[in-house]
Write a protein that holds these residues in place. Structure first.
Motif, mmCIF file in Angstrom:
data_model
loop_
_atom_site.group_PDB
_atom_site.id
_atom_site.type_symbol
_atom_site.label_atom_id
_atom_site.label_comp_id
_atom_site.label_asym_id
_atom_site.label_seq_id
_atom_site.Cartn_x
_atom_site.Cartn_y
_atom_site.Cartn_z
ATOM 1 N N ALA A 39 0.810 -1.212 0.000
ATOM 2 C CA ALA A 39 0.000 0.000 0.000
ATOM 3 C C ALA A 39 0.843 1.262 0.000
ATOM 4 N N GLY A 40 2.147 1.131 0.128
ATOM 5 C CA GLY A 40 2.977 2.323 0.233
ATOM 6 C C GLY A 40 2.635 3.096 1.480
ATOM 7 N N SER A 41 2.473 4.406 1.332
ATOM 8 C CA SER A 41 2.142 5.239 2.491
ATOM 9 C C SER A 41 0.644 5.410 2.683
ATOM 10 N N ALA A 42 -0.158 4.760 1.832
ATOM 11 C CA ALA A 42 -1.619 4.871 1.944
ATOM 12 C C ALA A 42 -2.162 3.884 2.968
ATOM 13 N N ASP A 43 -3.208 4.312 3.654
ATOM 14 C CA ASP A 43 -3.888 3.453 4.637
ATOM 15 C C ASP A 43 -5.321 3.259 4.146
ATOM 16 N N PHE A 44 -5.625 2.075 3.658
ATOM 17 C CA PHE A 44 -6.927 1.792 3.068
ATOM 18 C C PHE A 44 -7.918 1.173 4.052
ATOM 19 N N SER A 45 -7.595 1.192 5.332
ATOM 20 C CA SER A 45 -8.420 0.471 6.301
ATOM 21 C C SER A 45 -9.866 0.948 6.322
ATOM 22 N N THR A 46 -10.090 2.253 6.152
ATOM 23 C CA THR A 46 -11.454 2.775 6.067
ATOM 24 C C THR A 46 -11.540 3.679 4.852
ATOM 25 N N TYR A 47 -12.110 3.156 3.795
ATOM 26 C CA TYR A 47 -12.189 3.863 2.517
ATOM 27 C C TYR A 47 -13.611 4.338 2.274
ATOM 28 N N VAL A 48 -13.760 5.624 1.935
ATOM 29 C CA VAL A 48 -15.059 6.153 1.529
ATOM 30 C C VAL A 48 -14.917 6.832 0.177
ATOM 31 N N SER A 49 -15.995 6.804 -0.573
ATOM 32 C CA SER A 49 -16.027 7.426 -1.895
ATOM 33 C C SER A 49 -17.144 8.448 -1.931
ATOM 34 N N LEU A 50 -16.822 9.665 -2.362
ATOM 35 C CA LEU A 50 -17.819 10.725 -2.495
ATOM 36 C C LEU A 50 -17.887 11.145 -3.959
ATOM 37 N N GLY A 51 -19.106 11.412 -4.419
ATOM 38 C CA GLY A 51 -19.256 11.838 -5.800
ATOM 39 C C GLY A 51 -20.691 11.790 -6.251
ATOM 40 N N ASN A 52 -20.877 11.373 -7.487
ATOM 41 C CA ASN A 52 -22.203 11.392 -8.096
ATOM 42 C C ASN A 52 -22.467 10.067 -8.804
ATOM 43 N N SER A 53 -23.160 10.113 -9.918
ATOM 44 C CA SER A 53 -23.510 8.873 -10.615
ATOM 45 C C SER A 53 -22.285 8.111 -11.089
ATOM 46 N N LEU A 54 -21.208 8.817 -11.417
ATOM 47 C CA LEU A 54 -20.006 8.165 -11.912
ATOM 48 C C LEU A 54 -19.307 7.343 -10.843
ATOM 49 N N THR A 55 -19.566 7.638 -9.580
ATOM 50 C CA THR A 55 -18.987 6.843 -8.500
ATOM 51 C C THR A 55 -20.020 5.918 -7.861
ATOM 52 N N ALA A 56 -21.300 6.156 -8.148
ATOM 53 C CA ALA A 56 -22.356 5.303 -7.597
ATOM 54 C C ALA A 56 -22.461 3.977 -8.350
ATOM 55 N N GLY A 57 -21.966 3.935 -9.590
ATOM 56 C CA GLY A 57 -22.119 2.743 -10.414
ATOM 57 C C GLY A 57 -23.286 2.836 -11.366
ATOM 58 N N TYR A 58 -23.780 4.039 -11.578
ATOM 59 C CA TYR A 58 -24.882 4.290 -12.502
ATOM 60 C C TYR A 58 -24.470 3.878 -13.910
#
Length: 539
Positions: A39-58
């Motif tokens: 993961a390098g310096s990233a911590d993916f333990s709690t991941y959230v995604s904010l956005g619109n239809s393009l991130t909702a899976g529409y």
């Protein structure tokens, strides 16, 4: 005899060995070792995604389970789970039909998904017959908290708006039904608030598309205006500052140009085929009518407005262009002053006394019209409108004294009746959109850079799709509707394969910023494992 043969073979083998030096034995090809995923310096333990239809899976003009399961954030979360990422919960729909209900009644504007009908996109019901969604925003909302906080239709500032998920605000159009499904016992909670409540260690933020897209898909008619720059800047700044406040890392993406997506590039400006039996035989009569108007345009020095339909080649549709000077009064005046105009009216079965009425109607109808050019963009839904009879226009013309048959002849969309502004993006409207996108993208890029976040140039990716395609592994995707593989049947949102392509680009950006190695470790997706369409039988 047998022993002699063995001795000879042994001797030959000794000679062969003697002729090979130590260097010869060391010439084995080196096989590159694939590094272990980190993961390098990233911590993916709690991941959230904010956005619109393009991130909702529409996809395919709807939100449904299969599309959500192949959403870009869900695909990312699956890879993050290999290096410490936790559970990723989405507000899944109740079916694979698409569409929404409110207390058992279908919510207007939220229909079942599109499917391929053999020649192009069609409503699911046209293939399988009457069908009703089962996702009801009153009766069966899922329980959160949700890691995927992509809300179809949300603009940048909606991510900060209280009450955006409160069903009590739905009638006043201050709430979003997709977000109503996500707020649960806190109906006035903001999208950002629900994200921060989970103390995210990593986030993706792809917001701002609808700040421009709503204006574009409505043909720039003003019913869905572009967000002003100051509001957009405050929204992006607030989102980034809040999300990174506790040290979370993340990725941001920018806004694509509308000219790179098939919703605006599929319908040609000249779709009128003279071999069409419903159009071809009408061409002489149409050219007679427009010939009279063309004389007026020429006299007024407005030759760009001349309308002529070809009997041998495809012709452009007639459109309303609000950027043109309104010549309604001049047209009506010229026709009324023409002593031969009453005779012209009589050939359509109307009495000569109707000449002033017809002159005024022609003036109002064609005061700001022209034929479309290659510079105009027709929105995808216009393909189902062009050539149809506008019943509202028929009713109006009949109220002015025209018989039904004549009213119908003057109410054919894109031919005798100019296409309304909502169906066409003129060059002036396109320039307005491009300017807004450039300014918004500058804000997004600056925010990402200032916060040390990874950045995905989605605009460049979409342009590449439109200009020759993008190759990923053994597959090349393009922006062609249906056949290109990247865009779903609504011409705006990606297919599952398109979302997989985007997930790979997000992982590459994460690698570049946080020294993870999704790409080097062979952990990117094989986009060929994902479909480009969903079967009509999928429920």
């Amino acid at each position: 005899m047998m022993k002699t043969r063995y001795i000879a073979l042994m001797a030959m083998s000794l000679v062969f060995v003697a002729c090979n030096t130590e260097e010869d034995f060391d010439r084995t090809e080196e096989v590159a070792e694939i590094p272990e995923l980190t993961a390098g310096s990233a911590d993916f333990s709690t991941y959230v995604s904010l956005g619109n239809s393009l991130t909702a899976g529409y996809t395919d003009n709807a939100l449904f389970i299969a599309g959500q399961e192949n959403s870009m954030p869900n695909l990312l979360a699956a890879k993050f789970s290999l290096v410490g990422g936790g559970a990723f919960t989405q507000p899944l729909a109740n079916d694979n039909i698409g569409g929404l209900l409110v207390g058992g009644a279908q919510l207007e504007g939220f229909k079942p998904r599109l499917v391929f009908g053999g020649a192009g996109p069609v409503d699911l019901e046209e293939v399988v017959g009457p069908i009703s969604p089962t996702t009801d925003i009153v009766l069966n909302n899922p329980s959160g908290p949700f890691n995927n906080l992509g809300v179809p239709g949300a603009k940048s500032f909606h991510l900060l708006a209280p009450g955006y998920g409160n069903i009590a605000n739905l009638e006043a159009q201050l709430a979003n039904p997709f977000f109503v499904r996500m707020t649960g016992s806190t109906p006035d909670a903001r999208i950002l608030e629900l994200a921060l409540a989970q103390s995210p260690t990593f986030f993706t933020l792809w917001a701002g598309n609808n700040d421009v897209l709503g204006y574009a898909t409505s043909g720039g008619d003003g019913t869905n205006p572009i967000t002003d720059q100051a509001t957009f800047d405050v929204a992006i700044s607030t989102l980034v500052t809040s999300l990174t406040g506790n040290g979370a890392k993340g990725v941001m993406a920018n806004i694509p140009y509308v000219t790179s997506i098939p919703h605006f590039t599929t319908v040609p400006h000249n779709p009128l085929d003279p071999t069409n039996p419903d159009f071809g035989p009408q061409i002489p009569t149409l050219n007679t009518i427009f010939g009279t108007l063309n004389q007026i345009y020429t006299a007024l020095g407005e030759t760009d407005r001349i309308v002529t339909f070809s009997e041998t080649e495809a012709s452009a549709v007639v459109i309303l262009d609000e950027n043109l000077t309104d010549l309604s009064a001049q047209i009506a005046g010229a026709l009324n002053a023409n002593p031969g105009f009453p005779l012209f009216v009589q050939q359509f079965g109307l009495p000569s006394e109707a000449a002033p009425i017809v002159a005024n109607l022609l003036g109002v109808t064609y005061g700001q019209t022209r034929q479309a050019t290659e510079e105009d963009l027709l929105v995808l839904p216009s393909s189902k409108i062009i050539g149809t009879v506008n019943t509202d226009s028929v009713a109006f013309l009949m109220s002015q004294g025209l018989p039904m048959e004549i009213a119908g002849q003057f109410s054919v969309e894109g031919i005798s009746m100019p296409l309304a502004d909502k169906w066409v993006l003129t060059p002036e409207e396109q320039a307005e959109i491009s300017t807004a996108i450039d300014n918004f993208n500058a804000t997004i890029a600056a925010a990402a850079s200032g916060a040390g976040l990874a950045f995905v140039d989605a605009n460049a990716i979409m342009q590449d799709l439109a200009n020759g395609g993008v190759t990923d592994g053994d597959f090349t995707l393009s922006a062609n509707l249906v056949t290109g593989g990247a865009f779903s049947l609504d011409g705006v949102h990606p297919t599952a394969r398109g979302y997989a392509l985007l997930a790979n680009e997000f992982m590459k950006a994460i690698d570049a910023t946080y020294e993870s190695n999704f790409e080097a470790s062979g952990s990117l997706y094989n986009i060929g494992d994902f479909p480009t369409n969903y079967s009509p039988s999928l429920r």
